[in-house]
Design an enzyme around this catalytic site. Structure first.
Site, mmCIF file in Angstrom:
data_model
loop_
_atom_site.group_PDB
_atom_site.id
_atom_site.type_symbol
_atom_site.label_atom_id
_atom_site.label_comp_id
_atom_site.label_asym_id
_atom_site.label_seq_id
_atom_site.Cartn_x
_atom_site.Cartn_y
_atom_site.Cartn_z
ATOM 1 N N ASP A 98 36.741 36.310 36.563
ATOM 2 C CA ASP A 98 38.071 36.261 37.174
ATOM 3 C C ASP A 98 38.506 34.826 37.450
ATOM 4 O O ASP A 98 39.622 34.421 37.137
ATOM 5 C CB ASP A 98 38.098 37.102 38.454
ATOM 6 C CG ASP A 98 36.861 36.878 39.320
ATOM 7 O OD1 ASP A 98 36.089 35.935 39.061
ATOM 8 O OD2 ASP A 98 36.651 37.672 40.259
ATOM 9 N N ASP B 71 39.084 47.343 41.244
ATOM 10 C CA ASP B 71 37.685 47.761 41.223
ATOM 11 C C ASP B 71 37.570 49.179 41.768
ATOM 12 O O ASP B 71 38.493 49.691 42.421
ATOM 13 C CB ASP B 71 36.827 46.801 42.056
ATOM 14 C CG ASP B 71 36.523 45.507 41.303
ATOM 15 O OD1 ASP B 71 36.873 45.431 40.111
ATOM 16 O OD2 ASP B 71 35.953 44.583 41.905
ATOM 17 N N ASP C 9 36.286 50.664 44.213
ATOM 18 C CA ASP C 9 36.408 50.990 45.633
ATOM 19 C C ASP C 9 37.770 50.604 46.203
ATOM 20 O O ASP C 9 37.965 50.675 47.427
ATOM 21 C CB ASP C 9 35.301 50.292 46.427
ATOM 22 C CG ASP C 9 35.335 48.783 46.275
ATOM 23 O OD1 ASP C 9 35.463 48.316 45.127
ATOM 24 O OD2 ASP C 9 35.221 48.064 47.284
ATOM 25 N N ASP D 22 31.415 51.989 32.291
ATOM 26 C CA ASP D 22 30.179 51.469 31.695
ATOM 27 C C ASP D 22 28.946 52.133 32.293
ATOM 28 O O ASP D 22 27.839 51.585 32.219
ATOM 29 C CB ASP D 22 30.086 49.952 31.909
ATOM 30 C CG ASP D 22 30.871 49.170 30.862
ATOM 31 O OD1 ASP D 22 31.413 49.807 29.941
ATOM 32 O OD2 ASP D 22 30.954 47.936 30.965
#
Length: 537
Positions: free
Chosen positions: A289, A195, A197, A136
């Site tokens: 989540d 994610d 990282d 995005d």
């Protein structure tokens, strides 16, 4: 020119000496103190004591259960059916389920290579794995870099897809939802989310997927986070202490006793059928989540937490990024609680005690009471009782209960036990922002749906430090300096002034010697107010 007297400019009717003003203020204070201030403050003390006892009982319960879990509970592999999926020469890879890996990204310049590389390195048959990079990003340069990285891995034979959207509608939830609509993932049974990282080990899927394959009632397998930059500065050490308790105790207890806990948004594997049955991803709060986890649980699905399955990740290393993250993590659950509490109460598929656990323990005490009692009691009510000595706080409420709660919170990170006292002071500072965010979520006020992506630095600082050291052999790279205006946090500075005043008053007139705590808390508020907490190593 003759000096003009102030009396010439100010009418005599308005001329009041400082002594008169102080006297009038003192008179007004005396008039309202007994009938108004004292009862209100005493009520505040009672409310805070009740909340402290609620938090104490919660922490004590969690402590007892985690001891029992560690001593007597079977490991997840023993509690559930678990058998490694074996390679079969005759069947080939057909006995492996098809797994989708989703990596949501937003301008992840520093870490995109790490996450994509780790996902592509997973030990799973290549024809049974689909990797989906959901980008995005708004920076065209970064988008091109991420796309080229995906092409590079695709040329190596990895089934990786690069997906972009026209708008960021729904933020992360919107990206994940859009990714599941693609035709090439319709044959996937499970989806794992990382994610940008996060760096899973190659055996991640081989350890997690068997729980889902052999137990059709399990919807989610959640792994533990490990932090590659925990020792970077004092800010990251404080975060590690808080999150380690969450994973070591809260997630473990929820998994072992009720097969329910909040999905952490990453490093977890979902059964796609469970996601669909629960209504899919929703963007009505900033904790998509947790929203999905609660809705899935109400459908009767079970969750498993694997404490020994660990995934490397990164903690925010700047105070600004940490504040934004904590706003989202505090506001979102409160807002979700507002939206779902009656739905949980009316649900008929879930046992009564599980409802109690979700509403009271999971939401009310941990997501609301814990923040509010920390802020109101230790940063507002207790300092005010120094100015109003008629109101007393029992020693068990001011010292003993908080001490026990703190000791119970420290079990997750024994290596940082020497930082425990400063961790308390830092948590008190952060409770200011968490309480503010919680109230915004409960009232669904203006910033309830604010989403700011947490800044990730990856190995940037480490690499630059190494380069600087190699060039000079003497100087080590330091963080770039920021303008003082960018650092200042007026809310923290305001509370530092308030606590300093209360500390001085207690030093002169007090009897409980709270000024020792107040001065230390003032220093912590001052450090964060000046924006230097993220630079202390």
């Amino acid at each position: 020119m003759a000096e003009i007297s102030p009396k010439f400019l100010i009418p005599e009717a308005l001329q009041v000496s400082r002594e008169d003003i102080a006297g009038q203020i003192g008179l007004i204070w005396d008039l309202i103190k007994s009938p108004l201030i004292v009862p209100l403050l005493q009520l505040g003390v009672y409310i805070c004591l009740v909340m402290s006892l609620m938090l104490f009982m919660e922490r004590l319960y969690m402590g007892i259960v985690i001891i029992l879990v560690k001593l007597f509970w079977k490991k997840p592999e023993k509690r559930y059916n678990w058998e490694a999926i074996q390679d079969d020469e005759e069947l080939g890879s057909t006995n492996f389920p098809v797994v989708l890996v989703q990596i949501p990204m937003f301008n992840e310049r520093e870490v995109y290579k790490v996450s994509i590389g780790a996902a592509c390195g997973l030990s799973w048959p290549s024809d049974r794995l689909v990797i989906q990079v959901l980008d995005d990003s708004t920076d065209a340069t970064i988008k091109e870099m991420v796309e080229q990285e995906c092409i590079r891995w695709a040329n190596k034979g990895i089934n990786i897809r690069y997906q972009i959207r026209e708008t960021r509608g729904g933020y992360k939830a919107g990206a994940l939802k859009e990714g599941l609509k693609r035709s090439y993932v319709k044959h996937c049974e499970f989806v794992v989310i990382f994610d940008a990282d996060f760096r899973p080990e190659p055996d991640f899927l081989r350890r997690a997927i068997p729980f889902l394959v052999h137990n059709p009632d399990i919807a989610l397998v959640q792994a533990r986070w490990r932090f590659v930059n925990a020792d970077e500065c004092l800010l990251t050490r404080m975060q590690e202490m808080s999150l380690d308790y969450h994973f070591t105790v809260e997630q473990e207890v929820g998994s072992a006793t009720h097969a329910f806990f909040g999905f952490n948004g990453t490093a977890g594997v979902w059964r796609i059928a469970a996601i669909n049955e629960a209504g899919g991803w929703k963007d009505r709060t900033t904790v998509e989540d947790m929203d999905l986890a609660v809705r899935s649980s109400l459908k009767g699905w079970k969750f498993v937490y694997l404490g020994d399955l660990q995934v490397k990740s990164e903690l925010p290393s700047t105070f600004k990024a940490f504040r934004f993250q904590q706003h989202r993590w505090s506001c979102g659950p409160a807002n979700l609680f507002r939206k779902m509490v009656m739905e949980i109460v009316r649900n008929k598929k879930v046992r009564f005690w599980k409802k109690v656990y979700v509403i009271y323990s999971f939401f009310f005490v941990r997501k609301i009471i814990a923040h509010m009692v920390t802020f109101f009691f230790y940063c507002v009510v207790l300092p005010l009782t120094i100015l109003v000595p008629e109101v007393e706080v029992p020693i068990w409420g001011a010292v003993y209960i908080p001490s026990i709660i703190t000791i119970l919170n420290s079990v997750g990170t024994p290596r940082s036990i020497h930082l425990l006292f400063y961790w308390i002071l830092f948590e008190n500072v952060m409770s200011l922002h968490r309480t503010k965010a919680t109230l915004i979520g409960l009232l669904e006020a203006g910033r309830a749906n604010e989403w700011v992506v947490t800044e990730k630095l990856g190995d940037t600082l480490k690499n630059k430090a190494a380069e600087a050291k190699n060039k000079t052999n003497t100087k080590i790279f330091k963080r770039p300096r920021f303008k003082i205006a960018d650092r200042l946090n007026t809310l923290e500075l305001g509370f530092a002034s308030f606590l300093f005043f209360c500390g001085c008053y207690d030093y002169v007139h007090g009897k409980n010697r709270y000024y020792i705590y107040l001065f230390l808390q003032t220093i912590t508020f001052l450090i964060t107010g000046l924006g230097y907490v993220g630079t202390i190593v």
